[in-house]
Design an enzyme around this catalytic site. Structure first.
Site, PDB file in Angstrom:
ATOM      1  CB  CYS A  85      37.953  39.462  39.997  1.00  0.00           C
ATOM      2  SG  CYS A  85      36.640  39.875  38.810  1.00  0.00           S
ATOM      3  CG  HIS A 202      39.338  35.116  38.232  1.00  0.00           C
ATOM      4  ND1 HIS A 202      38.752  35.125  39.480  1.00  0.00           N
ATOM      5  CD2 HIS A 202      38.625  35.991  37.477  1.00  0.00           C
ATOM      6  CE1 HIS A 202      37.720  35.962  39.479  1.00  0.00           C
ATOM      7  NE2 HIS A 202      37.631  36.511  38.278  1.00  0.00           N
ATOM      8  CD  GLU A 204      40.668  32.667  41.274  1.00  0.00           C
ATOM      9  OE1 GLU A 204      39.523  33.139  41.106  1.00  0.00           O
ATOM     10  OE2 GLU A 204      41.713  33.353  41.105  1.00  0.00           O
TER      11      GLU A 204
END
Length: 234
Positions: A85, A202, A204
Site C-alpha cells: 500500500c 494488504h 498482513e
C-alpha cells in the site's frame, strides 16, 4: 533469517506486519525507524499507512527519509523488499519500481476485500502460489490507481513484472473488479531483477483465520521459502 519492518511517521500497518512475521510465522523481526541508516536484515517490509501525513502526495516525503537511502542500496544489492500500500507508493517515488499512483478513479477511499489473480508465480514473493490462483485480500487506500507510460506497460507485461491483477471471484479480469481504475487492473508489480515487490492489497491483514481469511499467507510463505534457500543476495 531476519525481517525488518520500516516505521515512518504516520505508518499504521507496521505492527500488523511485525505481528504476522514474528508471532504467526515465528521469524526474527525488528522495527527499523525512519531515521536509521545502519541495519542488517534479510528482507525489508515497507508497510502501509500515511507516511508523513501523505503531504504533497503519498510517499513523496518518505522517499527522502534517511532509511530509504539504505533501502535503495539494499535493493540494488539484491536484497528482498516488499512495499505494501503506502509502501508500494514509496517504492514508486524512490524509483525502485516504475510508474506512479493517482487518486482512485472514484475519488473515494476504498476499504474492502478484493480478488487478485496471480500472474507470475516465478518470483520470490509468489513461488508458493500457482499461476492463475485467485487470492482474496483486503485493500485500504485513496491513491491506488496505478499508472505508467504505454511503453513501460508493454515492458512490464513482456517481462512478467505484473505479479497481481484485480479480478472477480472466478479469476476474470474485468473493469468491475478494478477498485481504483488502475491501469491494466494492476495490483502489484516487481522490478526487473525480481527482488522488489510493490502491491496495494494488504496480505498482513489476511494471514490468520481469526481475521476471516488466510490468503495473504502465501506471500509470506514464498518469501520465507526463498530466504531459506539462501538466495536472497546477489
Amino acid at each position: 533469517m531476519k525481517f525488518g519492518v520500516v516505521v515512518f511517521p504516520g505508518s499504521n500497518c507496521d505492527a500488523d506486519c511485525f505481528h504476522v512475521l514474528k508471532n504467526v510465522f515465528g521469524r526474527e523481526t525488528v522495527y527499523i525507524w525512519h531515521k536509521e541508516d545502519n541495519f542488517d536484515v534479510d528482507c525489508i517490509v515497507l508497510p502501509g499507512g500515511f507516511s508523513y501525513g501523505d503531504y504533497l502526495r503519498a510517499g513523496a516525503i518518505a522517499r527522502f527519509s534517511p532509511v530509504m537511502k539504505k533501502v535503495v542500496e539494499f535493493a540494488n544489492a539484491g536484497g528482498l523488499v516488499i512495499g505494501i500500500c503506502n509502501g508500494f507508493q514509496i517504492l514508486l517515488e524512490a524509483g525502485l519500481l516504475p510508474g506512479a499512483m493517482l487518486r482512485n478513479k472514484s475519488i473515494n477511499f476504498r476499504c474492502h476485500d478484493v480478488y487478485l489473480r496471480v500472474e507470475n508465480n516465478n518470483t520470490p514473493f509468489t513461488s508458493k502460489a500457482h499461476e492463475g490462483q485467485v487470492l482474496k485480500i483486503p485493500i485500504a487506500h485513496g491513491e491506488g490507481n496505478y499508472y505508467c507510460e504505454p511503453d513501460t506497460l508493454k515492458k512490464l507485461i513482456a517481462n512478467g513484472q505484473v505479479v497481481f491483477r484485480y479480478c472477480n471471484s472466478r479469476g476474470e479480469v474485468t473493469e468491475d473488479a478494478n477498485p481504483n481504475g488502475s491501469l491494466y487492473n494492476i495490483a502489484g508489480i516487481i522490478n526487473e531483477k525480481g527482488n522488489v515487490l510493490g502491491m496495494m492489497p494488504h496480505p498482513e491483514r489476511c494471514s490468520e483465520n481469526i481475521l476471516g481469511g488466510e490468503d495473504g499467507r502465501v506471500i509470506w510463505e514464498s518469501i520465507i521459502a526463498y530466504l531459506e534457500r539462501g538466495a536472497n543476495r546477489g
